[in-house]
Design an enzyme around this catalytic site. Structure first.
Site, PDB file in Angstrom:
ATOM      1  N   GLY A  71       0.797  -1.220   0.000  1.00 54.58           N
ATOM      2  CA  GLY A  71       0.000   0.000   0.000  1.00 54.58           C
ATOM      3  C   GLY A  71       0.827   1.265   0.000  1.00 54.58           C
ATOM      4  O   GLY A  71       0.464   2.255  -0.650  1.00 54.58           O
ATOM      5  N   ASN A 151      -7.826   3.901   9.134  1.00 49.61           N
ATOM      6  CA  ASN A 151      -7.255   2.710   9.749  1.00 49.61           C
ATOM      7  C   ASN A 151      -7.395   2.695  11.272  1.00 49.61           C
ATOM      8  O   ASN A 151      -7.466   1.633  11.880  1.00 49.61           O
ATOM      9  CB  ASN A 151      -5.779   2.579   9.373  1.00 49.61           C
ATOM     10  CG  ASN A 151      -4.998   3.860   9.596  1.00 49.61           C
ATOM     11  OD1 ASN A 151      -5.291   4.880   8.981  1.00 49.61           O
ATOM     12  ND2 ASN A 151      -4.017   3.818  10.465  1.00 49.61           N
ATOM     13  N   GLN A 179      -7.718  -0.134   3.822  1.00 47.35           N
ATOM     14  CA  GLN A 179      -8.531  -0.667   4.908  1.00 47.35           C
ATOM     15  C   GLN A 179      -9.930  -1.084   4.473  1.00 47.35           C
ATOM     16  O   GLN A 179     -10.610  -1.816   5.193  1.00 47.35           O
ATOM     17  CB  GLN A 179      -8.642   0.362   6.032  1.00 47.35           C
ATOM     18  CG  GLN A 179      -7.381   0.542   6.847  1.00 47.35           C
ATOM     19  CD  GLN A 179      -6.978  -0.695   7.615  1.00 47.35           C
ATOM     20  OE1 GLN A 179      -7.770  -1.614   7.839  1.00 47.35           O
ATOM     21  NE2 GLN A 179      -5.714  -0.746   8.011  1.00 47.35           N
ATOM     22  N   HIS A 201      -1.682  -7.333   2.648  1.00 46.62           N
ATOM     23  CA  HIS A 201      -1.722  -7.907   3.991  1.00 46.62           C
ATOM     24  C   HIS A 201      -2.872  -7.378   4.837  1.00 46.62           C
ATOM     25  O   HIS A 201      -3.037  -7.795   5.985  1.00 46.62           O
ATOM     26  CB  HIS A 201      -0.384  -7.692   4.709  1.00 46.62           C
ATOM     27  CG  HIS A 201      -0.131  -6.300   5.166  1.00 46.62           C
ATOM     28  ND1 HIS A 201      -0.171  -5.935   6.493  1.00 46.62           N
ATOM     29  CD2 HIS A 201       0.169  -5.171   4.480  1.00 46.62           C
ATOM     30  CE1 HIS A 201       0.103  -4.650   6.604  1.00 46.62           C
ATOM     31  NE2 HIS A 201       0.314  -4.160   5.407  1.00 46.62           N
ATOM     32  N   THR A 237      11.069  -6.946 -12.139  1.00 49.10           N
ATOM     33  CA  THR A 237      10.491  -8.247 -12.452  1.00 49.10           C
ATOM     34  C   THR A 237       9.387  -8.596 -11.460  1.00 49.10           C
ATOM     35  O   THR A 237       9.604  -8.591 -10.254  1.00 49.10           O
ATOM     36  CB  THR A 237      11.575  -9.343 -12.415  1.00 49.10           C
ATOM     37  OG1 THR A 237      12.594  -9.021 -13.356  1.00 49.10           O
ATOM     38  CG2 THR A 237      10.984 -10.701 -12.738  1.00 49.10           C
ATOM     39  N   CYS A 322       4.264   6.257  21.404  1.00 41.97           N
ATOM     40  CA  CYS A 322       5.297   6.670  22.353  1.00 41.97           C
ATOM     41  C   CYS A 322       6.500   7.204  21.589  1.00 41.97           C
ATOM     42  O   CYS A 322       7.068   6.505  20.755  1.00 41.97           O
ATOM     43  CB  CYS A 322       5.712   5.490  23.227  1.00 41.97           C
ATOM     44  SG  CYS A 322       6.934   5.939  24.485  1.00 41.97           S
TER      45      CYS A 322
END
Length: 380
Positions: A71, A151, A179, A201, A237, A322
């Site tokens: 993405g 997301n 998403q 994914h 490729t 964080c």
């Protein structure tokens, strides 16, 4: 410890049927798809079958699909590729303040090269107003990029209405659908988009593969220059193995019926959390225009990281990050105007095809046990 996976917006497991489709290509069809001999023929056939499967999910043509590494690359190709192809016409880009970093970072990079970027605000639910897009358009606008679904909080943007605005003004329109693909309808003509991003994914395909839908007639400057792969739009490729995985996942995603059950589980989770915590919990995002698998909530007065730390074997995400030893409010929640004392308690539960009701109940029970002191409302 029972492992419960509720972080499907971060990454999904590879579906067994996807793995089965890929398995032969680990040892067979090893040829270069661009070579013209017996070893390349099956690889080329597999690549083009996969391209057709991706196109079928989007209701597009196979030659409008460009395979990418994921993405992030697809977003970069859409945004940078448009800027370099159309900068003779203008330098203005319109996007929103709640985009994924794979959109915001390319925009900020292009600002260093002379681009002017408008980052539109959103309302308290995370939605941008189509009329705000219209008002932001200038004679120098060359691209509008608005994500299909967020997301973090799952809010779905009014892409069809924004697409109509873009068409009315003759401006190229891109949506990051990483998403939303496989969760809600993503037919490109219905959405009115010229460019659409897919991340493998996020829909039960492997990491390292994605795609960019490029409407016929739309020109892009390639990010990767070399030989003329992908009709000259992305050199390198192609991997028949990974393309087969994405194609099989897209074929699986054409059936959205499983989302009905996932939506029911999502609502069950939110209702159970409301029952247990009452005013101590707040929903982040739009209550209706929201992905069927996403529940982003804030536990008032508690840090999201502390909530997750108390959950045994539960994989989920917080709404804060964080940095340098201090916790910061998520930029998405900040753009939505969520107060810091609420936003710092954000936790995102994102359900998947393998999630079941027993897991949802187990998570709620853990939260009740660890977060409500004895005798408090809902703690009995």
């Amino acid at each position: 410890m029972t492992a419960i996976y509720l972080d499907n917006n971060a990454s999904t497991p590879i579906d067994p049927s996807v793995a089965a489709a890929m398995r032969p290509y680990l040892e067979e069809a090893f040829g270069n798809p661009s070579s013209g001999h017996w070893a390349s023929t099956p690889a080329k056939a597999a690549l083009e079958k996969a391209r057709g499967q991706v196109a079928a999910l989007l209701d597009s043509e196979p030659d409008e699909i460009v395979f990418t590494s994921g993405g992030s690359e697809a977003n970069n190709l859409a945004i940078k590729g448009t800027f370099f192809a159309l900068k003779h016409k203008g330098e203005h880009i319109i996007t929103t303040a709640v985009e994924h970093p794979a959109v915001l970072a390319p925009c900020r990079f292009l600002e260093q090269l002379g681009a002017t970027v408008t980052y539109l605000p959103v309302d308290s639910t995370g939605r941008v107003e189509p009329e705000a897009v219209r008002r932001a358009i200038t004679p120098r606008t060359i691209l509008i990029s608005v994500m299909h679904a967020n997301n973090e909080v799952g809010t779905i943007q009014p892409i069809e209405e924004i697409g109509a605005v873009a068409r009315e003004h003759g401006i190229r329109f891109h949506t990051d659908a990483a998403q939303s693909v496989g969760k809600i309808p993503t037919k490109v003509d219905a959405l009115g988009v010229d460019l659409l991003t897919i991340a493998g994914h996020k829909l039960y395909a492997p990491k390292g593969i994605g795609a960019l839908y490029v409407r016929r007639g739309v020109t892009l400057e390639p990010l990767i220059h070399g030989a003329g792969h992908e009709l000259g739009r992305r050199a390198g490729t192609e991997s028949a193995l990974l393309a087969v995985g994405l194609g099989a996942a897209c074929a699986l995603a054409t059936d959205l019926e499983p989302m009905t059950g996932i939506r029911r589980l999502r609502d069950h989770l939110w209702e159970a959390l409301q029952h247990r915590f009452g005013e101590r919990i707040v929903l982040n995002g739009h209550p209706e225009h929201r992905l069927p698998n996403t529940v982003s909530v804030s536990f008032v007065g508690v840090a999201g990281a502390e909530v997750l730390a108390k959950l045994d074997g539960v994989a989920a995400s917080t709404g804060s990050a964080c940095h340098a030893g201090r916790v910061e409010l998520s930029p998405v929640l900040a753009a939505m105007g969520v107060p810091e004392e609420i936003g710092m308690g954000a936790v995102r539960f994102s359900l998947g095809r393998i999630t079941n009701e027993a897991e949802i109940d187990a998570v709620v029970d853990q939260l009740r046990t660890h977060m409500l002191p004895a005798g408090s409302p809902g703690g009995s």
